[in-house]
Write an enzyme that holds these catalytic residues in place. Structure first.
Site, PDB file in Angstrom:
ATOM      1  N   SER A  27     -12.523  -2.313   2.768  1.00  0.00           N
ATOM      2  CA  SER A  27     -13.392  -1.704   3.781  1.00  0.00           C
ATOM      3  C   SER A  27     -14.840  -2.168   3.615  1.00  0.00           C
ATOM      4  CB  SER A  27     -13.342  -0.184   3.676  1.00  0.00           C
ATOM      5  OG  SER A  27     -12.017   0.286   3.673  1.00  0.00           O
TER       6      SER A  27
HETATM    7  N1  SAH Z   1      -9.614   1.316  -0.256  1.00  0.00           N
HETATM    8  C1  SAH Z   1      -9.119  -0.024  -0.133  1.00  0.00           C
HETATM    9  C2  SAH Z   1      -8.828  -0.376   1.298  1.00  0.00           C
HETATM   10  C3  SAH Z   1      -7.476  -1.000   1.437  1.00  0.00           C
HETATM   11  S1  SAH Z   1      -6.879  -1.165   3.075  1.00  0.00           S
HETATM   12  C4  SAH Z   1     -10.038  -1.024  -0.803  1.00  0.00           C
HETATM   13  O1  SAH Z   1     -11.095  -0.634  -1.312  1.00  0.00           O
HETATM   14  O2  SAH Z   1      -9.679  -2.197  -0.883  1.00  0.00           O
HETATM   15  C5  SAH Z   1      -5.760   0.191   3.174  1.00  0.00           C
HETATM   16  C6  SAH Z   1      -4.559   0.148   2.273  1.00  0.00           C
HETATM   17  O3  SAH Z   1      -3.713   1.252   2.624  1.00  0.00           O
HETATM   18  C7  SAH Z   1      -3.678  -1.094   2.368  1.00  0.00           C
HETATM   19  O4  SAH Z   1      -3.609  -1.714   1.121  1.00  0.00           O
HETATM   20  C8  SAH Z   1      -2.298  -0.553   2.803  1.00  0.00           C
HETATM   21  O5  SAH Z   1      -1.215  -1.222   2.206  1.00  0.00           O
HETATM   22  C9  SAH Z   1      -2.394   0.883   2.314  1.00  0.00           C
HETATM   23  N2  SAH Z   1      -1.475   1.821   2.935  1.00  0.00           N
HETATM   24  C10 SAH Z   1      -1.088   1.924   4.230  1.00  0.00           C
HETATM   25  N3  SAH Z   1      -0.194   2.920   4.391  1.00  0.00           N
HETATM   26  C11 SAH Z   1      -0.016   3.483   3.156  1.00  0.00           C
HETATM   27  C12 SAH Z   1       0.793   4.548   2.655  1.00  0.00           C
HETATM   28  N4  SAH Z   1       1.624   5.249   3.433  1.00  0.00           N
HETATM   29  N5  SAH Z   1       0.712   4.831   1.333  1.00  0.00           N
HETATM   30  C13 SAH Z   1      -0.090   4.139   0.503  1.00  0.00           C
HETATM   31  N6  SAH Z   1      -0.873   3.111   0.915  1.00  0.00           N
HETATM   32  C14 SAH Z   1      -0.829   2.787   2.230  1.00  0.00           C
END
Ligand code: SAH
Length: 264
Positions: A108
């Site tokens: 993000s």
């Molecule tokens: N906070 C992260 C942002 C990652 S993007 C950072 O700092 O990099 C969001 C993430 O949510 C992705 O990696 C995706 O795989 C995950 N995601 C989506 N649905 C999910 C679920 N049901 N449970 C766990 N993770 C999930």
């Protein structure tokens, strides 16, 4: 971008009983300290020794955008975002932009991470209690949260990213950060109740499990699409669990990757 709640509305979810802020036995630890190597030099990441100056500049911009919580600004200054992105993207690490982290996912924007962290803290004077993050991704936001809370449980559904986050976080040796592999739609009941829950992926609604696992007086911040805004656009939603019931506030439009069920 609006900085103020627009149309608060009451929701009628059942409210679970708070079990107090006790430590959680048997939790899966991230293994951050196991076999941890000495921190790699900043130079090897190609940003140069003055990455702290670049980060400070980023923090000044966040403050100009309206972030005021000193603990959030300090955490954004401490965590080296360039260590969480591919070497080819290191020179963009301190721009206010999301970047690819593999498997179709993104880290993000710093502006969004700090905005959500500030909403989550809601002006608290000290650290938050236990926090649940859904969507570890590369682990950057989890690292920021670990400086703002007593314990952080961060769950990721993609094995490749769960492993990547563990590697990225090893140098920080954050004993209060617990990385979990699983479907975050179900939350993580063993760590509940949480003082705060934050989602880094957006679904069409907030799963009931998250609301159930939120402590009384706790706050949930998540991107939600459809229903909350006309046109089905994604927006940040804040849900406060109060003795009078749930209070939902819909804030500005955001663009997060989709919340998906199951693991992969
Ligand atoms: N906070 C992260 C942002 C990652 S993007 C950072 O700092 O990099 C969001 C993430 O949510 C992705 O990696 C995706 O795989 C995950 N995601 C989506 N649905 C999910 C679920 N049901 N449970 C766990 N993770 C999930």
């Amino acid at each position: 971008m609006k900085e103020r709640p627009t149309f608060p509305a009451r929701l009628d979810f059942s409210v679970g009983k708070s079990k107090g802020n006790r430590p959680v036995p048997g939790v899966i630890h991230s293994g951050l300290s196991a076999g941890a190597k000495p921190p790699a030099g900043v130079l090897s990441h190609g940003v140069g020794l003055d990455s702290s100056a670049v980060r400070l500049n980023m923090v000044h911009k966040l403050a100009k955008q309206g972030i005021t919580d000193p603990m959030v600004l300090s955490a954004m200054r401490s965590i080296e975002r360039h260590r969480f992105v591919d070497s080819a993207l290191v020179n963009q690490a301190y721009e206010d932009t999301s970047l690819p982290i593999g498997l179709g996912q993104t880290i993000s924007k710093p502006g969004v991470v700090s905005r959500m962290a500030e909403l989550l803290r809601n002006g608290a004077s000290g650290r938050l209690g236990r926090v649940l993050e859904i969507g570890t991704g590369c682990g950057y936001q989890a690292a920021v949260l670990s400086l703002l809370a007593s314990e952080v449980y961060s769950i990721e559904r993609l094995r490749g990213l769960h492993d990547k986050a563990r590697d990225n976080l090893r140098h920080l040796r954050l004993a209060n950060l617990h990385l979990l592999f699983g479907d975050g739609m179900a939350g993580y009941a063993k760590g509940a109740p949480y003082a705060a829950i934050i989602a880094a992926a957006g679904g069409e609604s907030v799963p009931q499990a998250w609301v159930d696992q939120l402590a009384m007086g706790g706050r949930l911040v998540a991107p939600v699409s459809a229903g909350v805004t006309s046109g089905g656009q994604q927006a940040l939603v804040v849900i406060d669990k109060t003795p009078q019931g749930l209070r939902q506030t819909v804030l500005e439009a955001v663009h997060f990757v989709p919340l998906k069920s199951g693991i992969a």
